[in-house]
Design an enzyme around this catalytic site. Structure first.
Site, PDB file in Angstrom:
ATOM      1  N   ASP A  75       0.849  -1.191  -0.032  1.00 41.75           N
ATOM      2  CA  ASP A  75       0.073   0.087  -0.082  1.00 41.75           C
ATOM      3  C   ASP A  75       0.878   1.406  -0.019  1.00 41.75           C
ATOM      4  O   ASP A  75       1.944   1.365   0.424  1.00 41.75           O
ATOM      5  CB  ASP A  75      -1.071   0.028   1.320  1.00 41.75           C
ATOM      6  CG  ASP A  75      -2.030   1.144   1.283  1.00 41.75           C
ATOM      7  OD1 ASP A  75      -2.139   1.506   0.015  1.00 41.75           O
ATOM      8  OD2 ASP A  75      -2.746   1.347   2.177  1.00 41.75           O
ATOM      9  N   ARG A 127      -0.077   9.483  -9.458  1.00 39.96           N
ATOM     10  CA  ARG A 127      -0.265   8.008  -8.772  1.00 39.96           C
ATOM     11  C   ARG A 127       0.440   6.780  -9.641  1.00 39.96           C
ATOM     12  O   ARG A 127       0.982   5.871  -8.763  1.00 39.96           O
ATOM     13  CB  ARG A 127      -1.588   7.583  -8.662  1.00 39.96           C
ATOM     14  CG  ARG A 127      -2.459   8.642  -7.737  1.00 39.96           C
ATOM     15  CD  ARG A 127      -4.020   8.320  -7.528  1.00 39.96           C
ATOM     16  NE  ARG A 127      -4.023   6.878  -7.436  1.00 39.96           N
ATOM     17  CZ  ARG A 127      -4.154   6.304  -5.990  1.00 39.96           C
ATOM     18  NH1 ARG A 127      -3.690   7.264  -4.854  1.00 39.96           N
ATOM     19  NH2 ARG A 127      -3.966   5.355  -5.599  1.00 39.96           N
ATOM     20  N   ARG A 179      -5.488  -2.294   8.676  1.00 36.65           N
ATOM     21  CA  ARG A 179      -6.770  -3.051   8.235  1.00 36.65           C
ATOM     22  C   ARG A 179      -6.327  -4.351   6.894  1.00 36.65           C
ATOM     23  O   ARG A 179      -5.251  -4.063   6.559  1.00 36.65           O
ATOM     24  CB  ARG A 179      -7.761  -2.212   7.456  1.00 36.65           C
ATOM     25  CG  ARG A 179      -7.546  -1.281   6.643  1.00 36.65           C
ATOM     26  CD  ARG A 179      -8.856  -0.624   6.023  1.00 36.65           C
ATOM     27  NE  ARG A 179      -8.320   0.289   4.983  1.00 36.65           N
ATOM     28  CZ  ARG A 179      -8.086   1.498   5.232  1.00 36.65           C
ATOM     29  NH1 ARG A 179      -8.082   2.138   6.438  1.00 36.65           N
ATOM     30  NH2 ARG A 179      -7.613   2.377   4.102  1.00 36.65           N
ATOM     31  N   LEU A 182      11.102 -20.363  -4.524  1.00 40.39           N
ATOM     32  CA  LEU A 182      10.130 -19.551  -3.904  1.00 40.39           C
ATOM     33  C   LEU A 182       8.760 -19.536  -4.928  1.00 40.39           C
ATOM     34  O   LEU A 182       8.890 -19.533  -6.077  1.00 40.39           O
ATOM     35  CB  LEU A 182      10.487 -18.043  -3.954  1.00 40.39           C
ATOM     36  CG  LEU A 182       9.367 -17.207  -3.549  1.00 40.39           C
ATOM     37  CD1 LEU A 182       9.164 -17.021  -2.095  1.00 40.39           C
ATOM     38  CD2 LEU A 182       9.935 -15.681  -3.840  1.00 40.39           C
ATOM     39  N   HIS A 223       3.106   3.508  -8.801  1.00 38.83           N
ATOM     40  CA  HIS A 223       2.868   2.374  -9.124  1.00 38.83           C
ATOM     41  C   HIS A 223       4.340   1.592  -9.978  1.00 38.83           C
ATOM     42  O   HIS A 223       4.722   0.411  -9.511  1.00 38.83           O
ATOM     43  CB  HIS A 223       1.826   1.820  -9.857  1.00 38.83           C
ATOM     44  CG  HIS A 223       0.476   2.229  -9.505  1.00 38.83           C
ATOM     45  ND1 HIS A 223       0.027   1.639  -7.909  1.00 38.83           N
ATOM     46  CD2 HIS A 223      -0.619   2.976  -9.844  1.00 38.83           C
ATOM     47  CE1 HIS A 223      -0.871   2.448  -7.631  1.00 38.83           C
ATOM     48  NE2 HIS A 223      -1.623   2.950  -8.686  1.00 38.83           N
TER      49      HIS A 223
HETATM   50  C1  FPP Z   1      -1.413   0.213  -3.580  1.00 38.74           C
HETATM   51  O1  FPP Z   1      -1.306   1.657  -3.595  1.00 38.74           O
HETATM   52  C2  FPP Z   1      -1.016  -0.512  -4.601  1.00 38.74           C
HETATM   53  C3  FPP Z   1      -1.882  -0.969  -5.814  1.00 38.74           C
HETATM   54  C4  FPP Z   1      -3.384  -1.108  -5.772  1.00 38.74           C
HETATM   55  C5  FPP Z   1      -1.065  -1.761  -6.871  1.00 38.74           C
HETATM   56  C6  FPP Z   1      -0.029  -2.584  -6.447  1.00 38.74           C
HETATM   57  C7  FPP Z   1       0.846  -2.593  -7.663  1.00 38.74           C
HETATM   58  C8  FPP Z   1       2.304  -2.707  -8.114  1.00 38.74           C
HETATM   59  C9  FPP Z   1       3.005  -2.546  -6.843  1.00 38.74           C
HETATM   60  C10 FPP Z   1       2.622  -2.605  -9.417  1.00 38.74           C
HETATM   61  C11 FPP Z   1       2.404  -3.747 -10.022  1.00 38.74           C
HETATM   62  C12 FPP Z   1       2.359  -5.076  -9.355  1.00 38.74           C
HETATM   63  C13 FPP Z   1       3.269  -6.290  -9.878  1.00 38.74           C
HETATM   64  C14 FPP Z   1       3.079  -7.462  -9.013  1.00 38.74           C
HETATM   65  C15 FPP Z   1       3.956  -6.244 -11.133  1.00 38.74           C
HETATM   66  P1  FPP Z   1      -2.251   2.560  -3.309  1.00 38.74           P
HETATM   67  O2  FPP Z   1      -2.435   3.175  -5.145  1.00 38.74           O
HETATM   68  O3  FPP Z   1      -3.592   2.089  -2.898  1.00 38.74           O
HETATM   69  O4  FPP Z   1      -1.612   3.620  -2.869  1.00 38.74           O
HETATM   70  P2  FPP Z   1      -2.512   4.850  -1.840  1.00 38.74           P
HETATM   71  O5  FPP Z   1      -3.211   4.009  -0.922  1.00 38.74           O
HETATM   72  O6  FPP Z   1      -1.148   5.776  -1.281  1.00 38.74           O
HETATM   73  O7  FPP Z   1      -3.362   5.603  -2.889  1.00 38.74           O
END
Ligand code: FPP
Length: 252
Positions: A21, A34, A195, A132, A38
């Site tokens: 997160d 955002r 959570r 793994l 990612h």
């Molecule tokens: C949460 O941060 C993250 C996600 C919803 C996406 C996770 C994806 C990646 C790390 C990249 C792709 C993954 C792989 C396995 C190749 P958020 O956007 O909810 O952050 P915020 O809570 O600060 O808004």
């Protein structure tokens, strides 16, 4: 002594589950959009996957996209799907070389076809690995998974394949997406939220939870080691008393 050497390799969790997160907030704090967060988050994915493989973790589940994430702005959803496809494409040979076996849980059929194809191919390429097990949770939510399991159980019961009175924890588990994996002993969530957001609700029944304020793009190997050290300081009682635990090995 450095932090890695302080970790007791005989008392590692078999399975770590992570809610990655904070990508969005991390990016915002840097005046970026955002999606930038990612992209940086993928670097953490790579480092944590390798860190887990190096230290000898057997299963790592990453919550990469929840069923609720479909409700994000269309551009962000598209960017995440594209990132997923590109990352898998780029990393699959590395996964193969590092003896990592890829698995996917979630409502895979709801993903764009190109994603489904790329994932199926990567699974096939890494199928012979036995290091793994990397499990990506994609279009996943626990309630979805549990409801699906209940539907299949009801169908099998109606068809006479099993009797309702024979359904126990083990039977139910075998209907979940995670049937072939042991339950996680450690769940990590980054970015300061306390959570579990519809993630492995059934499987985390006895897991230790580790929450850190660090945003996912900054969560790297030293942070993983800290979480492992913290885990090793916990006493896992499984409903027993402290005295009972101290006379029987916890990690037998
Ligand atoms: C949460 O941060 C993250 C996600 C919803 C996406 C996770 C994806 C990646 C790390 C990249 C792709 C993954 C792989 C396995 C190749 P958020 O956007 O909810 O952050 P915020 O809570 O600060 O808004």
């Amino acid at each position: 002594m450095d932090i890695l050497q302080s970790i007791d390799r005989t008392r590692l969790p078999k399975h770590i589950a992570i809610i990655m997160d904070g990508n969005g907030r991390w990016a915002k704090e840097r005046g970026q959009d955002r999606v930038y967060g990612h992209h940086e988050g993928v670097l953490s994915v790579r480092e944590i996957v390798n860190g887990c493989a190096e230290i000898g973790i057997q299963y790592l589940t990453l919550y990469a996209f929840s069923t609720e994430n479909w409700n994000r702005p269309k551009e962000e959803v598209n960017a995440l799907m594209e990132l997923l496809v590109n990352t898998i494409r780029k990393e699959v040979e590395e996964l193969k070389k590092n003896n990592i076996k890829l698995h996917v849980i979630g409502d895979i059929e709801s993903l764009p076809e190109v994603c489904q194809r790329e994932l199926a191919e990567a699974k096939e390429i890494t199928a012979g690995n036995n290091g793994l097990n990397l499990i990506l949770a994609l279009s996943y939510s626990s309630r979805w998974e549990i409801v699906e399991a209940a539907k299949k159980l009801a169908k099998d019961a109606m068809e006479g394949k099993l009797k309702p009175e024979d359904i126990d924890d083990k039977t139910f588990h075998s209907y979940l997406n995670t049937a072939e994996f042991p339950d996680p002993e450690l769940m990590i969530r980054t970015s300061g939220e306390y959570r579990i957001s519809n993630f492995l609700v059934y499987q985390l029944a006895y897991a230790e939870f580790y929450f850190t304020p660090v945003h996912w793009p900054e969560f790297r190997k030293p942070n993983l080691y800290e979480a492992l050290l913290d885990y090793q300081q916990r006493e896992r009682r499984f409903g027993k008393t402290s005295e009972q635990i101290q006379t029987t090995p916890q990690h037998a």
